[in-house]
Motif scaffolding. Structure first.
Motif, PDB file in Angstrom:
ATOM      1  N   ARG A  41     -28.736  15.385   8.286  1.00  0.00           N
ATOM      2  CA  ARG A  41     -27.689  16.142   8.806  1.00  0.00           C
ATOM      3  C   ARG A  41     -27.557  17.431   7.752  1.00  0.00           C
ATOM      4  O   ARG A  41     -27.387  17.188   6.519  1.00  0.00           O
ATOM      5  CB  ARG A  41     -26.279  15.158   8.876  1.00  0.00           C
ATOM      6  N   VAL A  42     -27.290  18.560   8.655  1.00  0.00           N
ATOM      7  CA  VAL A  42     -27.149  20.050   7.824  1.00  0.00           C
ATOM      8  C   VAL A  42     -25.506  20.257   7.801  1.00  0.00           C
ATOM      9  O   VAL A  42     -24.957  19.950   9.010  1.00  0.00           O
ATOM     10  CB  VAL A  42     -27.966  21.142   8.438  1.00  0.00           C
ATOM     11  N   ALA A  50     -18.014  18.502   1.870  1.00  0.00           N
ATOM     12  CA  ALA A  50     -18.378  17.110   0.613  1.00  0.00           C
ATOM     13  C   ALA A  50     -17.806  16.077   1.704  1.00  0.00           C
ATOM     14  O   ALA A  50     -18.384  15.140   1.473  1.00  0.00           O
ATOM     15  CB  ALA A  50     -17.671  17.742  -0.477  1.00  0.00           C
ATOM     16  N   ARG A  51     -16.605  16.025   1.995  1.00  0.00           N
ATOM     17  CA  ARG A  51     -15.831  14.974   2.744  1.00  0.00           C
ATOM     18  C   ARG A  51     -16.750  14.585   3.920  1.00  0.00           C
ATOM     19  O   ARG A  51     -16.942  13.355   4.251  1.00  0.00           O
ATOM     20  CB  ARG A  51     -14.402  15.304   3.287  1.00  0.00           C
ATOM     21  N   PHE A  56     -20.524  10.910   6.543  1.00  0.00           N
ATOM     22  CA  PHE A  56     -21.919  10.830   7.026  1.00  0.00           C
ATOM     23  C   PHE A  56     -22.704   9.560   6.605  1.00  0.00           C
ATOM     24  O   PHE A  56     -23.214   8.550   7.200  1.00  0.00           O
ATOM     25  CB  PHE A  56     -22.883  12.029   7.001  1.00  0.00           C
ATOM     26  N   LEU A  57     -22.831   9.514   5.238  1.00  0.00           N
ATOM     27  CA  LEU A  57     -23.453   8.457   4.426  1.00  0.00           C
ATOM     28  C   LEU A  57     -22.659   7.041   4.778  1.00  0.00           C
ATOM     29  O   LEU A  57     -23.244   6.048   4.956  1.00  0.00           O
ATOM     30  CB  LEU A  57     -23.273   8.724   2.897  1.00  0.00           C
ATOM     31  N   ALA A  58     -21.234   6.979   4.554  1.00  0.00           N
ATOM     32  CA  ALA A  58     -20.515   5.840   4.898  1.00  0.00           C
ATOM     33  C   ALA A  58     -20.917   5.116   6.250  1.00  0.00           C
ATOM     34  O   ALA A  58     -21.053   3.975   6.545  1.00  0.00           O
ATOM     35  CB  ALA A  58     -19.057   6.214   5.013  1.00  0.00           C
ATOM     36  N   GLY A  59     -21.108   6.270   7.399  1.00  0.00           N
ATOM     37  CA  GLY A  59     -21.444   5.617   8.550  1.00  0.00           C
ATOM     38  C   GLY A  59     -23.142   5.083   8.594  1.00  0.00           C
ATOM     39  O   GLY A  59     -23.017   4.057   9.274  1.00  0.00           O
ATOM     40  N   ILE A  60     -23.686   5.423   7.757  1.00  0.00           N
ATOM     41  CA  ILE A  60     -25.191   4.790   7.547  1.00  0.00           C
ATOM     42  C   ILE A  60     -24.936   3.473   6.798  1.00  0.00           C
ATOM     43  O   ILE A  60     -25.828   2.456   6.925  1.00  0.00           O
ATOM     44  CB  ILE A  60     -26.136   5.658   6.854  1.00  0.00           C
ATOM     45  N   LEU A  74     -23.324  10.869  -3.698  1.00  0.00           N
ATOM     46  CA  LEU A  74     -23.425  11.905  -2.833  1.00  0.00           C
ATOM     47  C   LEU A  74     -22.466  13.020  -2.786  1.00  0.00           C
ATOM     48  O   LEU A  74     -22.938  14.036  -2.993  1.00  0.00           O
ATOM     49  CB  LEU A  74     -23.473  11.392  -1.513  1.00  0.00           C
ATOM     50  N   SER A  75     -21.303  12.618  -3.268  1.00  0.00           N
ATOM     51  CA  SER A  75     -20.129  13.399  -3.264  1.00  0.00           C
ATOM     52  C   SER A  75     -20.516  14.579  -4.574  1.00  0.00           C
ATOM     53  O   SER A  75     -20.472  15.576  -4.233  1.00  0.00           O
ATOM     54  CB  SER A  75     -19.014  12.883  -3.616  1.00  0.00           C
ATOM     55  N   GLU A  76     -21.029  14.006  -5.469  1.00  0.00           N
ATOM     56  CA  GLU A  76     -21.222  14.884  -6.653  1.00  0.00           C
ATOM     57  C   GLU A  76     -22.609  15.719  -6.312  1.00  0.00           C
ATOM     58  O   GLU A  76     -22.198  16.999  -6.558  1.00  0.00           O
ATOM     59  CB  GLU A  76     -21.739  13.941  -7.933  1.00  0.00           C
ATOM     60  N   LEU A  77     -23.458  15.355  -5.782  1.00  0.00           N
ATOM     61  CA  LEU A  77     -24.651  15.986  -5.413  1.00  0.00           C
ATOM     62  C   LEU A  77     -24.094  17.380  -4.267  1.00  0.00           C
ATOM     63  O   LEU A  77     -24.563  18.414  -4.432  1.00  0.00           O
ATOM     64  CB  LEU A  77     -25.763  15.453  -4.870  1.00  0.00           C
TER      65      LEU A  77
END
Length: 161
Positions: A41-42, A50-51, A56-60, A74-77
């Motif tokens: 996802r872009v 960032a949120r 997005f990652l939490a859904g995966i 992921l939040s850091e990156l």
């Protein structure tokens, strides 16, 4: 008939030209295994995104025991892409890719739009500057590829039972 390049006898009905021997093409044993899906996802490079990247990652990673640590990393990156890269310029963006690998591995990548990377050692009393140290401590591996012009991809991997 002998194969002219190696001098070995070939089975009857087999051509000395390998491209004609479609029946001899190597096949995998058993059923084909599909490659694990990669979700991509872009996001616009704005602080609130960032949120959205975390969501997005939490859904995966629903119900995954590594979800909290992966979301922290992921939040850091994502924040680094938004704050420290050329992605922060007008109409900039960053891309998140997540792959759950066969056998239980997780790989997450954040690609930005490039720019100079400079080390900023954290002062002992600073509230920032420790993000990649946290990523290193929570993951099995992490790194960076790319360049100033084409963009950086910072990634991490975790064991995911």
């Amino acid at each position: 008939m002998a194969g002219p390049w190696i001098g070995l006898a070939l089975p009857a009905g087999t051509s000395a030209r390998p491209w004609e021997n479609l029946s001899m093409i190597a096949r995998t044993a058993g059923p084909a295994v599909a490659a694990p899906p990669v979700r991509t996802r872009v996001f616009p490079a704005a602080p609130a995104q960032a949120r959205e990247a975390r969501r997005f990652l939490a859904g995966i990673l629903t119900d995954s025991p590594v979800a909290d640590d992966a979301i922290t990393c992921l939040s850091e990156l994502a924040t680094n892409a938004i704050v420290h890269s050329r992605s922060r310029q007008a109409a900039g963006n960053f891309t998140v890719r997540a792959e759950i690998r066969v056998g239980g591995g997780l790989r997450v990548e954040v690609q930005d739009q490039g720019g100079a990377w400079t080390a900023h050692p954290a002062a002992p009393d600073a509230s920032e500057g420790r993000g990649l140290t946290i990523v290193a401590s929570l993951t099995s591996d992490w790194g960076r590829t790319g360049d100033i012009q084409d963009g950086w991809t910072v990634w991490f991997e975790m064991n995911c039972p």
